[in-house]
Scaffold this motif. Structure first.
Motif, mmCIF file in Angstrom:
data_model
loop_
_atom_site.group_PDB
_atom_site.id
_atom_site.type_symbol
_atom_site.label_atom_id
_atom_site.label_comp_id
_atom_site.label_asym_id
_atom_site.label_seq_id
_atom_site.Cartn_x
_atom_site.Cartn_y
_atom_site.Cartn_z
ATOM 1 N N ASN A 1 28.691 40.896 35.669
ATOM 2 C CA ASN A 1 27.593 40.919 34.695
ATOM 3 C C ASN A 1 27.581 42.178 33.842
ATOM 4 N N PHE A 2 28.367 43.184 34.235
ATOM 5 C CA PHE A 2 28.295 44.465 33.528
ATOM 6 C C PHE A 2 29.607 44.837 32.845
ATOM 7 N N VAL A 3 30.588 43.916 32.855
ATOM 8 C CA VAL A 3 31.863 44.215 32.195
ATOM 9 C C VAL A 3 31.805 43.705 30.759
ATOM 10 N N GLU A 4 31.943 44.631 29.817
ATOM 11 C CA GLU A 4 31.862 44.290 28.396
ATOM 12 C C GLU A 4 33.231 44.136 27.769
ATOM 13 N N SER A 5 34.201 44.918 28.277
ATOM 14 C CA SER A 5 35.512 44.907 27.636
ATOM 15 C C SER A 5 36.570 45.400 28.627
ATOM 16 N N LEU A 6 37.769 44.802 28.553
ATOM 17 C CA LEU A 6 38.868 45.214 29.435
ATOM 18 C C LEU A 6 40.111 45.490 28.604
ATOM 19 N N ASP A 7 40.757 46.611 28.898
ATOM 20 C CA ASP A 7 42.034 46.954 28.280
ATOM 21 C C ASP A 7 43.093 46.616 29.335
ATOM 22 N N LEU A 8 43.944 45.625 29.028
ATOM 23 C CA LEU A 8 44.799 45.032 30.062
ATOM 24 C C LEU A 8 46.285 45.166 29.736
ATOM 25 N N GLY B 1 54.591 43.907 30.324
ATOM 26 C CA GLY B 1 54.367 45.228 29.726
ATOM 27 C C GLY B 1 53.547 45.180 28.446
ATOM 28 N N SER B 2 53.269 43.986 27.924
ATOM 29 C CA SER B 2 52.461 43.915 26.697
ATOM 30 C C SER B 2 50.997 44.203 27.040
#
Ligand SMILES: Cc1cc2nc3c(=O)[nH]c(=O)nc-3n(C[C@H](O)[C@H](O)[C@H](O)COP(=O)(O)OP(=O)(O)OC[C@H]3O[C@@H](n4cnc5c(N)ncnc54)[C@H](O)[C@@H]3O)c2cc1C
Length: 480
Positions: A143-150, A155-156
């Protein structure tokens, strides 16, 4: 990047808090953020399975490798960037949760997910969709995750923001970061309870939810943006003892019905076994009570009169023992909080001292089925003669029933019972894991919950993001 191949130099990376053990060929330790991608590419070039390590507090063997390489984020400098206007914070995945909580508190803000173990990493809590006592009121980490850098297995890298990619039915139309360009999936019959079992697959879902709780099998999380709330004006913590377990469960049922300003933030339960474990260190616990309930409210003042009247009446009506202990000062509250957390640590200490693996359920069922499920589970274990301790997030009908085997023979007997408890949770419309995840230890129960078709649906998605099944190999399901 540091590459260590002598496993004697990193024994801690071959286990987690479940006492599950593994092995691998190399530990990859990027030193700068840019090197994380290089490490993933390196593993790809070498064709190595890659297990992503958080801080190793997991209870399911998720970060324990079974061959290949382990990637540690330990050496990456931590990042904590606040956007106070948007009430958000962006952190590096390796940042320990405790550091996040301290920084958030200093700014007068609040990050509600409160897993008992605060040494876990932010990447770990996202990968397992962790939760804690306050999840009764605020929900899990999801409920508190707004954005993820994955970073994907090849490797992309790409960023997913909440609300950016919403499935039309069961299809995500334009995903430029995928070779296929789109993703079609089969939804899972996910139970209507707090759940951390397998992928989140639901018609019309937000793509970000697929990665939350995916246990390091779809992508590596490099950075996370969390949503924050204003800090509550004040919190009142209470501890109430009961003459019978039934009375404690009645009280919990009544607390769940309170609403508005009287809605509790958290409702937690301890059986007599747990109270006995705690008594030595926390003299205020009553180990002659059959059970105790710990609960919290947000209050600006000591305790509003109407709430006090309600609690007093409920307590008396449910067979309360003695008086409700109410802690409003930070010092008193801290004592209750430490006591609540100590139950989990005590059980883990016991398990480690016997050299066996943890046998604690993480099941949740719908509220209407909970009372029957509780007694059915407790009676099953009691009949076996195994010692046990029960505590849990009962506001969410979520129970940790910990069997305490003395040796490997008892552990094997306990495992049979464990499977029975999972089966019963599923039959009642619940989940085999509400917060710890599946990892390598609970795969059989995930299969029990979703069947071959469900496992197949998850593998289809896995194939799109990680065709070689290299990331988090052995978590959730075995490779084809
Ligand atoms: C005493 C005790 C109490 C606990 N209480 C709670 C509780 O109240 N609630 C709760 O939810 N859990 C609880 N846990 C379990 C544990 O703390 C959580 O599962 C936590 O989220 C694990 O985080 P970690 O950083 O230690 O992850 P690890 O154990 O290192 O890894 C867990 C999983 O996350 C994956 N992962 C880690 N980092 C990344 C990343 N950057 N990218 C992709 N995947 C990643 C790993 O591959 C692995 O599959 C408790 C554990 C202990 C020992």
């Amino acid at each position: 990047m540091k590459v260590i191949t002598n496993t004697d130099e990193f024994p801690d990376y071959l286990k987690d808090a479940s006492n599950f053990r593994g092995n691998c060929d190399a530990l990859l330790m990027p030193v700068h953020e840019e090197e994380i991608q290089e490490a993933v590419e390196f593993a790809g070039r070498e064709g190595l399975p890659l297990t992503i390590a958080g801080n190793g507090t997991g209870l399911t063997g998720g970060r324990v490798p079974q061959g290949g390489a382990v990637l540690s984020l330990e050496k990456i400098p931590h990042r904590i960037l606040f956007d106070e206007e948007k009430k958000c914070v962006t952190v590096s995945a390796g940042l320990p949760l405790i550091r996040l909580l301290e920084a958030v508190d200093e700014r007068g803000l609040f990050f509600p997910p409160d897993p008992t173990e605060k040494l876990c990493a932010c990447g770990g809590i996202v990968a397992t969709n962790a939760s804690g006592a306050k999840s009764f009121s605020y929900g899990a980490v999801r409920n508190f995750v707004e954005s993820l850098d994955l970073i994907l297995a090849d490797g992309s890298s790409f960023t997913v923001k909440r609300g950016e990619f919403i499935a039309s039915g069961n299809t995500f139309g334009t995903l430029t970061f995928l070779r296929e360009g789109n993703l079609t999936f089969s939804p899972l019959p996910m139970p209507e309870v707090k759940n951390a079992s397998g992928y989140f697959l639901k018609s019309g879902m937000d793509l970000i939810d697929l990665f939350i709780g995916s246990e390091g099998t779809l992508a590596l999380t490099r950075n996370i943006t969390f949503r924050l709330l204003p800090k509550p004006a004040g919190i009142l913590s209470c501890l109430a003892n009961f003459v019978t377990e039934e009375g404690a469960l009645d009280f919990i049922q009544e607390l769940r019905l309170l609403s508005g300003e009287q809605k509790p933030l958290a409702i937690e339960y301890f059986d007599q076994g747990a109270l006995r474990l705690l008594k030595a260190d926390y003299h205020f616990t009553d180990d002659r009570a059959a059970a105790a309930v710990w609960f919290e409210f947000e209050t600006a003042e000591e305790i509003p009169e109407p709430l006090l009247d309600i609690l007093t009446a409920l307590f008396a009506g449910c067979g309360g023992k003695g008086e409700i202990m109410m802690a409003s000062s930070p010092g008193e509250r801290r004592q209750l909080e430490l006591m609540r957390h100590a139950a989990a640590y005590k059980v883990n200490e016991y398990i480690a001292s016997r050299g066996v693996r943890k046998l604690g359920t993480d099941t949740a069922v719908p509220a209407a089925a909970f009372r029957d499920f509780y007694f059915e589970s407790r009676n099953l274990v009691k009949k076996s003669g195994l010692d046990y301790v029960i505590y849990g997030h009962f506001g969410n009908s979520h129970i940790h029933l910990n069997m305490l085997p003395e040796n490997q023979t008892q552990f094997e007997a306990g495992k049979e019972i464990y499977a029975e408890l999972c089966k019963n949770a599923i039959l009642r419309g619940g989940t085999v894991s509400a917060e710890h995840g599946i990892g390598k230890i609970k795969k059989d129960y995930l299969r029990m919950m979703y069947g071959e078709a469900g496992i197949g649906a998850m593998k289809e998605v896995k194939r799109v993001f990680d065709p070689g099944f290299r990331l988090g190999r052995g978590n959730l399901f075995d490779p084809d």
